[in-house]
Design an enzyme around this catalytic site. Structure first.
Site, PDB file in Angstrom:
ATOM      1  N   SER A   1     -32.486  -6.316 -24.125  1.00 24.67           N
ATOM      2  CA  SER A   1     -32.558  -7.125 -22.915  1.00 24.67           C
ATOM      3  C   SER A   1     -32.664  -8.587 -23.344  1.00 24.67           C
ATOM      4  CB  SER A   1     -33.714  -6.675 -22.041  1.00 24.67           C
ATOM      5  OG  SER A   1     -34.908  -7.079 -22.616  1.00 24.67           O
ATOM      6  N   LEU A   2     -32.979  -9.454 -22.427  1.00 26.05           N
ATOM      7  CA  LEU A   2     -33.017 -10.882 -22.729  1.00 26.05           C
ATOM      8  C   LEU A   2     -34.408 -11.433 -22.465  1.00 26.05           C
ATOM      9  CD1 LEU A   2     -29.760 -12.009 -20.884  1.00 26.05           C
ATOM     10  CD2 LEU A   2     -30.078 -11.868 -23.350  1.00 26.05           C
TER      11      LEU A   2
ATOM     12  N   ARG B   1     -28.213   2.049 -19.412  1.00 26.68           N
ATOM     13  CA  ARG B   1     -28.996   1.416 -20.453  1.00 26.68           C
ATOM     14  C   ARG B   1     -30.093   2.352 -20.963  1.00 26.68           C
ATOM     15  NH1 ARG B   1     -33.505  -1.955 -20.860  1.00 26.68           N
ATOM     16  NH2 ARG B   1     -33.320  -3.232 -22.709  1.00 26.68           N
TER      17      ARG B   1
ATOM     18  N   CYS C   1     -64.050   0.601  -0.719  1.00 28.04           N
ATOM     19  CA  CYS C   1     -64.568   1.809  -0.093  1.00 28.04           C
ATOM     20  C   CYS C   1     -65.368   2.520  -1.181  1.00 28.04           C
ATOM     21  CB  CYS C   1     -63.396   2.673   0.373  1.00 28.04           C
ATOM     22  SG  CYS C   1     -63.855   4.388   0.638  1.00 28.04           S
TER      23      CYS C   1
ATOM     24  N   ASP D   1       0.851   4.169  -2.691  1.00 35.18           N
ATOM     25  CA  ASP D   1       0.542   5.546  -2.285  1.00 35.18           C
ATOM     26  C   ASP D   1       1.616   6.518  -2.743  1.00 35.18           C
ATOM     27  OD1 ASP D   1      -1.736   4.741  -1.148  1.00 35.18           O
ATOM     28  OD2 ASP D   1      -1.010   4.765   0.928  1.00 35.18           O
TER      29      ASP D   1
ATOM     30  N   GLU E   1     -23.187 -17.954 -18.234  1.00 36.36           N
ATOM     31  CA  GLU E   1     -22.664 -16.958 -17.294  1.00 36.36           C
ATOM     32  C   GLU E   1     -23.663 -16.737 -16.165  1.00 36.36           C
ATOM     33  OE1 GLU E   1     -22.350 -13.476 -19.734  1.00 36.36           O
ATOM     34  OE2 GLU E   1     -20.934 -14.413 -21.118  1.00 36.36           O
TER      35      GLU E   1
ATOM     36  N   CYS F   1     -62.742   9.735  -0.937  1.00 31.33           N
ATOM     37  CA  CYS F   1     -61.856   9.149   0.081  1.00 31.33           C
ATOM     38  C   CYS F   1     -60.421   9.591  -0.190  1.00 31.33           C
ATOM     39  CB  CYS F   1     -61.969   7.635   0.018  1.00 31.33           C
ATOM     40  SG  CYS F   1     -60.682   6.771   0.917  1.00 31.33           S
TER      41      CYS F   1
ATOM     42  N   LYS G   1     -34.038 -17.887 -15.088  1.00 35.28           N
ATOM     43  CA  LYS G   1     -34.207 -17.265 -13.776  1.00 35.28           C
ATOM     44  C   LYS G   1     -34.462 -18.337 -12.725  1.00 35.28           C
ATOM     45  CE  LYS G   1     -35.072 -12.689 -14.694  1.00 35.28           C
ATOM     46  NZ  LYS G   1     -35.773 -11.726 -13.957  1.00 35.28           N
TER      47      LYS G   1
ATOM     48  N   CYS H   1     -63.853   1.929   5.865  1.00 38.31           N
ATOM     49  CA  CYS H   1     -62.595   2.258   5.192  1.00 38.31           C
ATOM     50  C   CYS H   1     -61.623   2.870   6.197  1.00 38.31           C
ATOM     51  CB  CYS H   1     -62.861   3.246   4.059  1.00 38.31           C
ATOM     52  SG  CYS H   1     -61.350   3.963   3.402  1.00 38.31           S
TER      53      CYS H   1
ATOM     54  N   TYR I   1     -19.614  -8.541 -19.670  1.00 36.35           N
ATOM     55  CA  TYR I   1     -20.057  -9.767 -20.325  1.00 36.35           C
ATOM     56  C   TYR I   1     -20.590  -9.591 -21.743  1.00 36.35           C
ATOM     57  CZ  TYR I   1     -24.239  -7.688 -18.340  1.00 36.35           C
ATOM     58  OH  TYR I   1     -25.213  -6.800 -17.987  1.00 36.35           O
TER      59      TYR I   1
ATOM     60  N   ASP J   1       0.840  -1.197   0.000  1.00 32.45           N
ATOM     61  CA  ASP J   1       0.000   0.000   0.000  1.00 32.45           C
ATOM     62  C   ASP J   1       0.876   1.249   0.000  1.00 32.45           C
ATOM     63  OD1 ASP J   1      -2.033  -1.718   0.106  1.00 32.45           O
ATOM     64  OD2 ASP J   1      -2.774  -1.135   2.105  1.00 32.45           O
TER      65      ASP J   1
ATOM     66  N   LYS K   1     -25.622 -18.238 -23.744  1.00 30.94           N
ATOM     67  CA  LYS K   1     -25.356 -17.584 -25.029  1.00 30.94           C
ATOM     68  C   LYS K   1     -24.775 -18.587 -26.017  1.00 30.94           C
ATOM     69  CE  LYS K   1     -24.399 -13.325 -22.551  1.00 30.94           C
ATOM     70  NZ  LYS K   1     -23.432 -12.323 -22.087  1.00 30.94           N
TER      71      LYS K   1
ATOM     72  N   CYS L   1     -61.144   6.870   5.234  1.00 31.78           N
ATOM     73  CA  CYS L   1     -62.187   7.891   5.387  1.00 31.78           C
ATOM     74  C   CYS L   1     -63.300   7.463   6.334  1.00 31.78           C
ATOM     75  CB  CYS L   1     -62.770   8.240   4.023  1.00 31.78           C
ATOM     76  SG  CYS L   1     -63.709   6.882   3.302  1.00 31.78           S
TER      77      CYS L   1
ATOM     78  N   GLU M   1     -22.303  -5.306 -15.767  1.00 36.78           N
ATOM     79  CA  GLU M   1     -23.221  -5.036 -14.662  1.00 36.78           C
ATOM     80  C   GLU M   1     -22.460  -4.368 -13.530  1.00 36.78           C
ATOM     81  OE1 GLU M   1     -25.988  -6.100 -15.809  1.00 36.78           O
ATOM     82  OE2 GLU M   1     -27.408  -6.140 -14.138  1.00 36.78           O
TER      83      GLU M   1
HETATM   84  S1  IVH Z   1     -26.239 -10.325 -21.840  1.00 43.42           S
HETATM   85  C1  IVH Z   1     -27.599  -8.794 -25.840  1.00 43.42           C
HETATM   86  N1  IVH Z   1     -25.092 -11.367 -19.716  1.00 43.42           N
HETATM   87  O1  IVH Z   1     -29.570  -8.979 -17.424  1.00 43.42           O
HETATM   88  C2  IVH Z   1     -27.017  -9.215 -24.535  1.00 43.42           C
HETATM   89  N2  IVH Z   1     -26.830  -9.799 -19.355  1.00 43.42           N
HETATM   90  O2  IVH Z   1     -32.290  -9.461 -18.395  1.00 43.42           O
HETATM   91  C3  IVH Z   1     -27.782  -8.708 -23.368  1.00 43.42           C
HETATM   92  N3  IVH Z   1     -27.260  -9.300 -16.995  1.00 43.42           N
HETATM   93  O3  IVH Z   1     -29.842  -6.121 -19.428  1.00 43.42           O
HETATM   94  C4  IVH Z   1     -27.230  -8.901 -22.033  1.00 43.42           C
HETATM   95  N4  IVH Z   1     -25.728 -10.614 -16.164  1.00 43.42           N
HETATM   96  O4  IVH Z   1     -28.368  -6.007 -17.286  1.00 43.42           O
HETATM   97  C5  IVH Z   1     -26.028 -10.526 -20.163  1.00 43.42           C
HETATM   98  N5  IVH Z   1     -23.945 -12.353 -17.948  1.00 43.42           N
HETATM   99  C6  IVH Z   1     -24.878 -11.505 -18.388  1.00 43.42           C
HETATM  100  C7  IVH Z   1     -25.678 -10.746 -17.506  1.00 43.42           C
HETATM  101  C8  IVH Z   1     -26.658  -9.899 -18.039  1.00 43.42           C
HETATM  102  C9  IVH Z   1     -26.674  -9.744 -15.879  1.00 43.42           C
HETATM  103  C10 IVH Z   1     -28.389  -8.334 -17.029  1.00 43.42           C
HETATM  104  C11 IVH Z   1     -28.205  -7.198 -18.010  1.00 43.42           C
HETATM  105  C12 IVH Z   1     -29.334  -7.349 -18.994  1.00 43.42           C
HETATM  106  C13 IVH Z   1     -30.331  -8.118 -18.208  1.00 43.42           C
HETATM  107  C14 IVH Z   1     -31.274  -8.869 -19.113  1.00 43.42           C
END
Ligand code: IVH
Length: 672
Positions: A83-84, A137, A426, A38, A114, A431, A314, A408, A226, A34, A290, A411, A174
């Protein structure tokens, strides 16, 4: 030292410090003590102070911030940030794989898996190796320029490592906080009397949108990358190759990323990730799958919303058990009384939960939920936490039944129950709780989108008797403007903004106004469909129920509700006042059906849906320009499945039809 040597020394120090930052914050393998770090840092800081002409924006000394903005500039993404699509089960993921195989005409697909990090996405643009811009975004097309803030994130390179940076390199990733840092930050805020953040994502988003970068520098932000945006001057032939390149340039990437041959291997990795989820230092809410090969990605292409070569998986909602201390009652904008569980706070999926919805009183009775019970609660993603069941084994006899309120709570007016619906309402249109909530809905982002008219502002307007209905907003006088500006706690700037916002909202397309009026059963999609058909709010208001039912997208329940609304003189009078105030009533035959992923598609619904009736789902699909059919065939584009789906699901899977869970369907239809 002569000037050129000073410039050179400063440059050398910046390169060295950038590299040591990388070792420390990205690789977690520092080489310098460190003290030694520094010393270098101080030498650079002193040089830059003495010779400001040799200072640079991307210097490691800028990681402490110091830039103040009055607002963020907006900037277009060079490549949209999509988005996905989501999947929630192995079945849905296999359906994705089948789709990919079918489109590519191949059986063998290599995937890159991922973790899906739960944070806030960011896009960083490097030109000739230097960070020139960081964007949020935003709406995917245009984002906020948060460059000064991004520069303060220790693990974000100010310059790319290596001697031959590409001409353009856009890295997307992210920004997040670790679970431990989030808790620490909230504790410190609570101790200082500041508001605490609801969850990791909010605190990250809030931090990135802070206008003082020195403040942002104090937040424990980290970032993992990513995805790519625009890239020029270097070839990227796969996702795994891209991630390797990210590493080489000094970005943090996830050590949990895995290359998988085939969908079974993908599912195994997803299972492993899920098992590690709780022990990871940061929140993940799923996995992202992917197609690895870049040329195959290109072949698969994109829908208007998301790439066809990637999908999110998910994890199921997390659950927790905690004590239900008491039940309070909320009055919604339509007067519906909703029981709310006040809970012993418990940490669940990234935030501390102390309240959860109990849906309605019938549900409370049916599940025999009592005050004092231990209850199981669940939270899925952004969804408000819900109470699932009482843990009856843990009762000790002190629990008390939850009574349906006779009046209610806002009121004190009478309430009714009707056999047509479970909600208790109500009946008092004046109200205060209803008035407040109606206005909140009117101003909300999905409706009239009046940013400056938030909850507190509405309270101020209502409590002072200035506003009771939407039409009142447009009739605020100059005198009231002056009075409001003198109220304590609301600077004249916020009042200026309020009046500007109200004025600007007059230009909103009429479907926003219709949705904002809060006609029961008319959601944003329904409002768009209605305006697309009638083209004019007045024509719509004059249409009889029969005529409304003839609109292909509108079912009898919605038609009746609209008929009732515009059959009421109070509502017609409000409409007259809004027209006189200059709001937009006609125009823009909203062509949302055309952008909808369901437009022109043949859909089948099967199984029991939990959030809506099948009729409502059908209506929603129709309003998006879809055809709804009763049986699965080769022509079916989507099968929407609820619980206990039977032969249709099997048939659809065999036919390679895209299967959507109710959640995915609602998300795609914008009905969440
Ligand atoms: S790929 C076209 N990879 O999830 C490619 N997204 O629900 C689009 N996210 O908007 C994104 N981890 O904010 C990708 N390993 C990952 C991710 C990721 C988190 C988020 C990201 C995206 C959202 C989609």
């Amino acid at each position: 030292m002569a000037k050129p040597e000073i410039a050179e020394r400063a440059e050398q120090l910046r390169r060295d410090l950038e590299y040591h930052n990388y070792l420390y914050y990205v690789k977690a393998e520092p080489e310098l003590s460190d003290l030694a770090y520094d010393r270098l840092y101080r030498e650079l800081a002193e040089l830059e102070t003495a010779y400001p002409e040799f200072a640079t924006d991307d210097s490691p000394t800028r990681k402490v911030g110091g830039i103040e903005l009055s607002e963020f500039e907006q900037h277009a993404h060079s490549v949209p940030m999509l988005s996905l699509d989501n999947t929630y089960s192995p079945t849905e993921l296999r359906a994705f794989h089948q789709r990919v195989c079918k489109l590519l005409g191949s059986e063998q697909v290599e995937y890159f898996v991922e973790p899906k990090i739960d944070g806030v996405s960011i896009s960083l643009r490097y030109e000739d190796g230097r960070l020139v811009r960081a964007l949020t975004r935003g709406d995917g097309v245009v984002g906020d320029d948060i460059t000064a803030n991004a520069r303060t994130i220790r693990s974000v390179p100010g310059r790319l490592l290596g001697n031959q940076p590409p001409a353009v390199w856009e890295a997307r990733g992210e920004v997040f906080m670790t679970k431990a840092d989030f808790e620490k930050l909230n504790k410190a805020r609570a101790a200082a009397g500041d508001t605490v953040f609801a969850n990791v994502r909010n605190s990250t988003a809030g931090s990135l949108k802070t206008r003082h970068s020195a403040e942002v520098a104090k937040r424990p932000l980290d970032a993992i990358f990513y995805a790519r945006g625009e890239v020029a001057g270097v070839a990227v032939d796969s996702q795994s190759g891209f991630v390797e390149a990210l590493n080489g340039f000094g970005f943090k990437t996830s050590p949990l990323n895995r290359l998988c041959e085939g969908i079974d291997a993908v599912l195994a990795v997803i299972g492993d990730l899920g098992a590690q989820r709780d022990s990871l230092p940061y929140e993940i809410d799923g996995a992202v799958i992917k197609v690895n090969d870049a040329s195959l990605q290109e072949e698969l292409g994109f829908t208007s919303k998301a790439p066809r070569w990637a999908i999110a998986y998910k994890y199921a909602a997390e659950k927790a058990i905690t004590k239900l201390k008491s039940v309070t009652v909320q009055v919604g904008r339509t007067g519906a009384l909703t029981p709310v569980a006040e809970l012993e706070p418990v940490f669940l999926s990234g935030s501390t939960v102390s309240r959860a919805t109990l849906h309605n009183f019938e549900e409370v009775a049916r599940r025999d939920i009592r005050a004092g019970d231990f209850v199981e609660i669940e939270k899925a993603g952004d969804v408000i936490p819900a109470v699932l069941r009482p843990v009856t084994e843990r009762r000790d006899g002190t629990e008390t039944p939850i009574a349906t309120p006779p009046t209610c709570p806002s009121c004190n007016g009478p309430t009714t129950a009707s056999d047509r619906e479970v909600a208790i309402r109500c009946l008092n249109a004046e109200c205060p709780a209803q008035v407040q909530n109606k206005l909140q809905h009117f101003a909300s982002r999905g409706a009239m989108d009046i940013d400056s008219l938030g909850e507190a502002m509405i309270e101020l307007l209502v409590d002072n008797g200035f506003v009771r209905t939407a039409a009142d907003l447009y009739e605020l006088t100059a005198e009231q403007h002056g009075q409001l500006s003198r109220f304590e706690g609301h600077g004249s700037r916020s009042i200026e903004k309020l009046f500007d916002g109200i004025e600007k909202s007059k230009e909103n397309p009429p479907w926003r106004l219709l949705f904002g009026l809060g006609v029961r059963h008319v959601g944003a999609a329904g409002a768009r469909a209605l305006l697309a058909h009638f083209g004019d709010l007045d024509k719509l208001a004059a249409a009889g129920v029969d005529e409304l039912t003839l609109v292909p997208d509108i079912g009898p329940i919605v038609a009746e509700s609209i008929g009732q609304y515009f059959g009421d003189d109070i509502n017609l009078n409000q409409l007259d006042r809004l027209r006189a105030a200059g709001l937009t009533f006609a125009g823009e035959a909203a062509d949302q059906a055309a952008d909808s992923p369901f437009s022109g598609k043949t859909c089948v619904i099967t199984g029991t849906l939990s959030e809506m009736t099948r009729d409502a789902a059908k209506e929603l699909l129709l309003s998006h320009g879809a055809k709804v059919s009763g049986s699965v065939s080769a022509k079916t584009d989507f099968l929407i499945v609820g619980e206990n789906a039977g032969s249709k699901l099997a048939k659809a899977e065999a036919a390679g039809v895209t299967v959507l869970s109710e959640g995915v369907f609602r998300e795609m239809a914008g009905a969440v």
